[in-house]
Design a protein around this motif. Sequence first.
Motif, PDB file in Angstrom:
ATOM      1  N   ASP A   1      -4.080  13.659   3.861  1.00  0.00           N
ATOM      2  CA  ASP A   1      -3.531  13.689   5.169  1.00  0.00           C
ATOM      3  C   ASP A   1      -3.203  12.073   5.633  1.00  0.00           C
ATOM      4  O   ASP A   1      -3.340  11.343   4.692  1.00  0.00           O
ATOM      5  CB  ASP A   1      -4.420  14.326   6.028  1.00  0.00           C
ATOM      6  CG  ASP A   1      -5.686  13.549   6.316  1.00  0.00           C
ATOM      7  OD1 ASP A   1      -5.619  12.355   6.060  1.00  0.00           O
ATOM      8  OD2 ASP A   1      -6.606  13.873   7.161  1.00  0.00           O
TER       9      ASP A   1
ATOM     10  N   GLU B   1      -0.794  19.482  13.259  1.00  0.00           N
ATOM     11  CA  GLU B   1      -0.376  18.094  13.482  1.00  0.00           C
ATOM     12  C   GLU B   1      -1.447  16.986  13.050  1.00  0.00           C
ATOM     13  O   GLU B   1      -0.929  15.856  12.337  1.00  0.00           O
ATOM     14  CB  GLU B   1      -0.087  18.014  14.842  1.00  0.00           C
ATOM     15  CG  GLU B   1       0.765  16.650  15.127  1.00  0.00           C
ATOM     16  CD  GLU B   1       1.078  16.378  16.613  1.00  0.00           C
ATOM     17  OE1 GLU B   1       1.688  15.501  16.991  1.00  0.00           O
ATOM     18  OE2 GLU B   1       0.619  17.313  17.446  1.00  0.00           O
TER      19      GLU B   1
ATOM     20  N   GLY C   1      -1.227  16.460   9.126  1.00  0.00           N
ATOM     21  CA  GLY C   1       0.228  16.315   8.627  1.00  0.00           C
ATOM     22  C   GLY C   1       0.649  17.623   7.902  1.00  0.00           C
ATOM     23  O   GLY C   1       1.604  17.554   7.151  1.00  0.00           O
TER      24      GLY C   1
ATOM     25  N   THR D   1       3.047  19.493   8.354  1.00  0.00           N
ATOM     26  CA  THR D   1       4.246  19.771   9.465  1.00  0.00           C
ATOM     27  C   THR D   1       5.044  20.869   9.002  1.00  0.00           C
ATOM     28  O   THR D   1       5.545  21.313  10.012  1.00  0.00           O
ATOM     29  CB  THR D   1       5.052  18.335   9.301  1.00  0.00           C
ATOM     30  OG1 THR D   1       5.498  18.083   7.908  1.00  0.00           O
ATOM     31  CG2 THR D   1       4.477  17.104   9.781  1.00  0.00           C
ATOM     32  N   SER D   2       5.232  21.194   7.681  1.00  0.00           N
ATOM     33  CA  SER D   2       6.105  22.267   7.400  1.00  0.00           C
ATOM     34  C   SER D   2       5.226  23.791   8.221  1.00  0.00           C
ATOM     35  O   SER D   2       6.134  24.438   8.682  1.00  0.00           O
ATOM     36  CB  SER D   2       6.200  22.567   5.942  1.00  0.00           C
ATOM     37  OG  SER D   2       4.794  22.539   5.371  1.00  0.00           O
TER      38      SER D   2
ATOM     39  N   LEU E   1       3.480  23.519  10.855  1.00  0.00           N
ATOM     40  CA  LEU E   1       3.679  23.580  12.299  1.00  0.00           C
ATOM     41  C   LEU E   1       4.938  24.000  12.854  1.00  0.00           C
ATOM     42  O   LEU E   1       5.124  24.590  13.898  1.00  0.00           O
ATOM     43  CB  LEU E   1       3.521  21.782  12.401  1.00  0.00           C
ATOM     44  CG  LEU E   1       3.373  21.557  13.943  1.00  0.00           C
ATOM     45  CD1 LEU E   1       2.387  22.184  14.615  1.00  0.00           C
ATOM     46  CD2 LEU E   1       3.221  20.108  14.157  1.00  0.00           C
ATOM     47  N   ARG E   2       6.037  23.468  11.774  1.00  0.00           N
ATOM     48  CA  ARG E   2       7.241  24.177  12.346  1.00  0.00           C
ATOM     49  C   ARG E   2       7.480  25.556  12.301  1.00  0.00           C
ATOM     50  O   ARG E   2       8.086  26.257  13.081  1.00  0.00           O
ATOM     51  CB  ARG E   2       8.402  23.540  11.342  1.00  0.00           C
ATOM     52  CG  ARG E   2       8.666  21.905  11.605  1.00  0.00           C
ATOM     53  CD  ARG E   2       9.897  21.710  10.741  1.00  0.00           C
ATOM     54  NE  ARG E   2       9.814  21.658   9.357  1.00  0.00           N
ATOM     55  CZ  ARG E   2       9.355  20.802   8.422  1.00  0.00           C
ATOM     56  NH1 ARG E   2       8.994  19.615   8.973  1.00  0.00           N
ATOM     57  NH2 ARG E   2       9.228  20.994   7.170  1.00  0.00           N
TER      58      ARG E   2
ATOM     59  N   GLU F   1       4.170  18.405   3.356  1.00  0.00           N
ATOM     60  CA  GLU F   1       4.537  17.176   3.807  1.00  0.00           C
ATOM     61  C   GLU F   1       3.386  16.430   4.258  1.00  0.00           C
ATOM     62  O   GLU F   1       2.560  16.585   5.181  1.00  0.00           O
ATOM     63  CB  GLU F   1       5.339  17.153   4.992  1.00  0.00           C
ATOM     64  CG  GLU F   1       6.752  17.922   4.648  1.00  0.00           C
ATOM     65  CD  GLU F   1       7.795  17.834   5.816  1.00  0.00           C
ATOM     66  OE1 GLU F   1       7.559  16.740   6.569  1.00  0.00           O
ATOM     67  OE2 GLU F   1       8.825  18.423   5.753  1.00  0.00           O
ATOM     68  N   THR F   2       2.902  15.188   3.334  1.00  0.00           N
ATOM     69  CA  THR F   2       1.763  14.334   3.524  1.00  0.00           C
ATOM     70  C   THR F   2       2.324  13.149   3.635  1.00  0.00           C
ATOM     71  O   THR F   2       3.486  12.755   3.372  1.00  0.00           O
ATOM     72  CB  THR F   2       0.726  14.529   2.406  1.00  0.00           C
ATOM     73  OG1 THR F   2       1.302  14.154   1.219  1.00  0.00           O
ATOM     74  CG2 THR F   2       0.517  15.731   2.422  1.00  0.00           C
ATOM     75  N   LYS F   3       1.381  12.183   4.188  1.00  0.00           N
ATOM     76  CA  LYS F   3       1.700  10.757   4.398  1.00  0.00           C
ATOM     77  C   LYS F   3       0.737  10.063   3.432  1.00  0.00           C
ATOM     78  O   LYS F   3      -0.462  10.343   3.471  1.00  0.00           O
ATOM     79  CB  LYS F   3       1.482  10.375   5.826  1.00  0.00           C
ATOM     80  CG  LYS F   3       2.625   9.242   6.355  1.00  0.00           C
ATOM     81  CD  LYS F   3       2.487   9.398   7.595  1.00  0.00           C
ATOM     82  CE  LYS F   3       3.159   8.033   8.250  1.00  0.00           C
ATOM     83  NZ  LYS F   3       3.026   7.694   9.661  1.00  0.00           N
TER      84      LYS F   3
END
Length: 948
Positions: A28, A280, A283, A285-286, A288-289, A310-312
Amino acid sequence: MADKQHLYLVDGSSYIFRAYHRLPPLTDPDGTPVGAVYGYTTMLWKLADDLDKADGPTHLAVVLDKSSQSFRNEIYDQYKANRPDPPEDLVPQFPLIRDATRAFSLPMIEEENVEADDMIASYAREAQARGWDVTIVSSDKDLMQLVGEKDGAKIDMLDTMKSARIYVDEVKDKFGVPPELVGDVLALMGDSVDNIPGIFGVGPKTASKLIDEHGSLTAALDAAEDMKKSKLKERLLEHRKDAELSRVLVTLREDCPLPIAIEDMKLDGIPGEPLAAFLEKHGFTSLLRRLDAGSGSPDRPNDLNPAKVETKGDSGTSEGNRQPLPEFPAVDRSAYETVQTMERLEHWIAKCRAARIIAVDTETSALDAMRADLVGISLATGANEACYIPLGHLNDGGGGSDMFSEKPEQVPLDDAVAALKPLLESDAVLKIGQNIKYDLNVLARYGIAVAPIDDTMILSFDLDAGRSEGGVGGHGMDELSERHLGHTPLSFKEVCGTGRKQIPFGEVPLDKATEYAAEDADVTWRLHQHLKPRLAIEHGARIYERVDRPLIPVVAQMERHGIKVDRARLAKLSEEFATETAKLEKTIHELAGKEFTVGSPKQLGEVLFDDLGHKGGKKGKSGQYSTDQSVLERLSGDGAEIADKVLEWRQLTKLKSTYTDALQQAINPDTGRVHTSYSLVGAQTGRLSSTDPNLQNIPIRTPIGRQIREAFVPENGNVLLAADYSQIELRLAAHMADVPELKEAFAEGEDIHARTAREMYGEADRDTRARAKTINFAILYGISRWGLAGRLKIEPDEAQELIDTYFKRFPGIQSYIHETLETVRERGYSETLFGRKTWFPRIGSKNQAERQGSERAAINAPIQGTSADIIKRAMARMMPALEDAGLEHVRMLLQVHDELVFELPEGDVEAASPIIERVMAEAALPAVELSVPLGIEIGTGASWDAAH
């Protein structure tokens, strides 16, 4: 709301491990591992969505295991003792998985001293007693004991992998008995995963037959006295207590205190806000969308099939998720066929030809492909479309795991081989294997040259090298199956036993042998369907198709060739080493002032630090002093003569046991040669490794190493030829880092270490050249100031000055190191000139030792990996080039580091040498054009050592 209450109990623990093995490592934004958390979240989301679309539950709860211990460990201390600790990167995800459950606003149940299954059983019975229907979301066989109806209230199960309901008929189909007798069957069978003993030699069919005939476990055990004399009778009588203990262990507690009232498990939809905050934070995000794009409301999210996570901070590791998993039915071992007649074999051969892509696996009598007899072959054309062809099973099945086996009918071996040969050699049918090199060698001894081929182990390695830790480089079939398919295959010990009770595979009854062997082919076929499409998406096709896949049959042939060793020479060396070690022991005892066991680290530590008073002794967790090589080398540097002698003693004893003794035992009695086994996945950077015996760790430059190499000899009339890349890694560093000074030196054929010495010290003499050589290689391995100081026996500050000077003289090297590390931190992997990826999931670790270790490996991986790719390309091209020149009697025998060893008639040396040199020098072309020449050194002689 429905008229009748319906409680769903989700076995969350099974979800966790399925999620962990199904996805590659992810992190994450904070760098915390979240691969299993993401998988668990999506699976729970999908369950909620699917249930909403069906006649969903009125009440729902997730049940988890609180810890690895329960009351069963008090009853039997070996319960689940064989289970390994959870993977290191999974442990920090357990609390996050609990957070995920809370984010869905779902009740979560976990209690001390009981297992999730016990809590599920207790809640299920409580709900049933109230007249509620209950669905257990799991496929766990232990929970099948609960299935059934009472006073109009039903308990069933939902297997989400199959999207199938499990009720009474399904339980009967699986166990041959109704649910209330499943525990009796399980008690006889035992369970190797949970270490429940059962009765060894009683398989599922025997167990179900006994319980079905006698009505209960106790009745079946009581009846043993009156049975005819047989191994089954002996085992039932001898191991009755094991079965009775097992019955207690498999019995589910149905009276556990209920921490949450079932009426409080009412499901009124999933509020969006806690879930959105959780997604959120980590991370996702996909997801979350998708939550935001739901049907106008966050309640009960309505879509789950994310294309990508999607990760950071670990972006590279998510790339494998671009390709969604193929949808397969769950593995069904009962669907496999045992092929016992030529008619059915011909049917399967026709089916394989029509399929065009098949998985193949061999079962043999031994692990050594050069000595193993063929016991059977399995084939798979699709998921659950697999068969096993027994060829060498014992007629009576004696000693097998199922006492009711009948004498097996089998297709005669010669007839089966003749029928299968055209299929396995057909260019129109792709043959897939897991470590197919082994199968190639086994079948080659029966006159079958299998081609064309794919290998799921190599596919996994080329996609995920370094991504997963442990296992056979993390690419063994069982680990791949668990990670990618969420399925644990039958283990060899489950069908053959262990220790003194282990039986040969040829004695395993055909029903059990079919389940095991055909499953291997089935799983391999499924893995291929998942891994092969990833090659194009993740840019792995280049390295797989141009480097690794062409090498598989080449290495297999090298293993079959083997190399001759002089047994008498080895025996003489063993005697000499034994004499020398005895002398060293005497000297060590004199220096110590007493006799002790030199090979005992504990006794040696006490002698060095307690008796002799040497400084710097450190005790580990075991309470004994460390006496590893670094400690002895430090003492030696301080002038401790005893440390020198112990180092000599250790080297001699290791060489004696590992080589001069072991090589004699490794000589194949049929060929008179030693046949090493090469692994294409043994080294993370792509280099080949050698085992059974390991021929790659023989010391190269020491007198003792040369003595061992003298024992490797050709057949009469032949010679050995050794062709070695000269300083290939330094040449590649000069090209990849674009260092003009080094490129110029190589182009002019200059001594590269002398050139470095002049750049560093202003002059090149024996001492400065030796230091420059150490610095050249050490810096390419990302050495620290302390590491270099230790090698050169200087102070760390002086070592740092040398490193700084080196980078000033060769700034391209410093730029290469900086850019390489930045790239790896950004993408998660390094890459060779030919596209080979090596993953470094610990490159951003908060643990300094882990991070620095990854950084050092990442600096060298592109160079060492490119070197490995080049020699592999040379190996794949070598024999066709020699055969085109009419030199078919030249055989390539060994690959050791940067060297290839050949055996050839003495009269062919002059013709073969320039071809071998040309193929090796041009191996990078046309894919990569190097800015430095590749130097090749060739020598010949009457032994491996003489060829240098």
